[in-house]
Design a protein around this motif. Structure first.
Motif: not given
Length: 553
Positions: A27-35, A37-40, A50-52
């Motif tokens: 779930f997290l790895e998919t979200t990292v790919r999708r967003f 630069d977005k604040p997690a 999310y990348r960090e």
């Protein structure tokens, strides 16, 4: 199959959901790919994209493997809310491990029991909790402790009031593994099994005997409630969560951490509840969703600054753990225009089995069965299924129900019953449902005290009281409390040689030093004897009823 509630089912949601057959960390790895630069997470003004977050998770997973953690090993989290909790949680499952979330309010002896029972190999501990960890000695199988300093993730100029525990300076080195040292590993995570039927989380609850039990949850059972909660509550990537529920607890873990990460939302995280900080967070970051417990709502609504701040961004306010009094729900509606959406669940079900429909919630109500959940209300004595308005024990069956209790086959067997070939969990809660299929809590078949959403088992508190040299007998009951719902009270029979030499306040102080803050009795009453049956069994219900009569409830 229970279907009475279908008439009030949320109009946007199918009654059956399909659940991804993947490991939780995907779930997290998919979200990292999708967003990317977005604040997690926004932590007192520090924005973590999310990348960090994803890179840190991979480094923790690799670091844990370097510490000897293998797939299936248990790793404990003894932390308050902080970015490191999220990173460590996903780092553990990404390494193939099993997360053991531990209440940071637990004392050393309580912590030691859970670590021994789970056979945890590594422990993540908040810096302020070092004394309890250091006192463990060789009593557990923990071979490495990772020290977490909350201040490491603070910005230079915090945007919200920072609690002392977060701003506190780093303690002297205790020989623990430093967080930065753990992250000093290759970013590539190790290869691990991906079967969603493998264990992922082992949260502990207490049983009727007062002995904490680990609830075995797989990636699949956790994912069931994550997906269900996201769709039920209309969570979107643009959602901004106010994360104030403790993440060690299944409600906070699921609704305030896993659900936002699943959809790619942002969490504005507070380490400790602070009504001023919460109010400022909502106004500054336009929070849309707030999951909580009733005591937070009561405190929030009594904030004199509430009318001066803009909370119009809120779209959803709800929670569980303890019923929100109807008068408080009406006040919330008057001030915000929002109806409180209450839910019901257990550690054994990794959060909700019931939820109020967001478009038609009822106050002081558990809600209706969640997607793919079947339930029954049965007579406690005979097991006969009951109808509307009749009071009996709630049985639940669904894909989020635990596999069983860790290393406790007898208690696992006792917790379930098979009806018409389907396995149901016995909740121990006495409920009734109305003609529309809404469920309401009546009482508890088990001896559990619900203190502001924290579950306290009297037998566990009594076991500590009996260690006091002045205590001859003890019986613990719940006392009605207008703010917390229930408070812990102990009836104590003193040993003859201590009568007149020890006070109730001294007993309370002694307990405070040995038990978690939510467990220890706030009231102690000395009595000459405890009511007992002919067989010598203490009649705790007599004392419980006495307290309810005193309170006029």
């Amino acid at each position: 199959m229970f279907t009475r509630h279908h008439g009030v089912w949320p109009p946007h949601l199918p009654k059956h959901l399909d659940y991804p057959r993947v490991p939780l960390w995907e779930f997290l790895e998919t979200t990292v790919r999708r967003f990317p630069d977005k604040p997690a997470i926004i932590y007192y003004g520090r924005s973590i994209p999310y990348r960090e977050l994803g890179e840190a998770v991979h480094r923790v997973a690799a670091g844990l493997r370097r510490l000897g953690v293998q797939p299936g090993d248990r790793v404990a989290l003894y932390l308050q809310n902080c970015p490191q909790f999220v990173i460590a949680f996903y780092g553990i499952v990404r390494a193939g491990g099993v997360v053991v979330p531990v209440n940071p309010m637990l004392r050393a002896e309580e912590l030691a029991y859970i670590l021994r029972d789970s056979e945890a190999k590594v422990l993540f501990a908040g810096d302020e909790l070092s004394p309890a960890v250091e006192s463990l000695g060789a009593r557990t199988e923990v071979r490495a402790v990772v020290r977490v300093v909350y201040a490491d993730y603070l910005p230079q100029a915090p945007s919200l009031p920072v609690p002392e525990v977060v701003a506190a300076p780093r303690r002297a080195d205790s020989g623990f593994v430093a967080w930065d040292e753990l992250l000093d590993a290759p970013a590539a995570p190790p290869e691990v099994p991906t079967d969603p039927r493998r264990l992922a989380v082992l949260p502990y609850t207490s049983g009727s005997t007062g002995t904490p039990k680990g609830c075995m949850h797989t990636h699949a059972t956790v994912i069931t409630n994550v997906v269900g909660a996201a769709y039920w509550n209309g969570i979107a990537p643009s959602t901004v969560h106010l994360t104030v529920l403790p993440l060690f607890h299944v409600t906070g873990l699921q609704h305030s951490m896993n659900v936002p990460l699943f959809v790619g939302a942002t969490s504005v995280m507070l380490t400790r509840w602070d009504r001023d900080a919460a109010l400022q967070a909502i106004a500054r970051y336009a929070c849309t969703h707030w999951m909580n417990i009733s005591t937070m709502v009561i405190d929030f609504l009594h904030n004199p600054r509430l009318r001066r701040e803009d909370v119009s961004s809120l779209l959803f306010v709800g929670g569980g753990g303890a019923a929100l009094p109807e008068a408080v729900g009406e006040r919330l509606f008057a001030l915000t225009g929002l109806r409180y959406v209450e839910g019901y669940g257990l550690t054994e079900t990794i959060s909700q089995t019931h939820f109020n429909p967001p478009h038609r919630p009822k106050l002081q109500c558990l809600g209706i069965p969640a997607p793919d959940v079947d339930c029954k209300v049965v007579d406690v004595a005979t097991g006969r299924e009951l109808g509307p308005g009749e009071e009996g024990e709630l049985l639940v069956s669904g894909p989020q129900v635990m596999e069983g209790y860790w290393n406790k086959p007898d208690e696992t067997e006792a917790a379930f019953v098979v009806i018409d070939g389907r396995r149901y969990l016995r909740t121990g809660d006495i409920v009734r449902y109305d003609e529309e299929g809404y469920f309401f809590l009546v009482d508890r078949a088990k001896r559990m005290i619900n203190a502001a959403g924290f579950k306290v088992w009297p037998a566990e508190v009594e076991s500590y009281l009996y260690k006091h040299p002045a205590v001859q007998e003890a019986c613990v009951v719940g006392v009605p409390d207008p703010r917390k719902g229930e408070e812990v009270k102990a009836y104590v029979v003193l040993r003859p040689e201590y009568r007149g030499r020890v006070t109730p306040e001294a007993i309370v102080d002694w307990c405070r030093q040995r038990m978690a803050a939510y467990k220890y009795p706030r009231q102690v009453e000395f009595v000459n004897s405890l009511p007992k049956s002919g067989s010598g069994k203490v009649l705790w219900r007599v004392l419980q009823e006495r307290e309810r009569q005193r309170a006029g409830t």
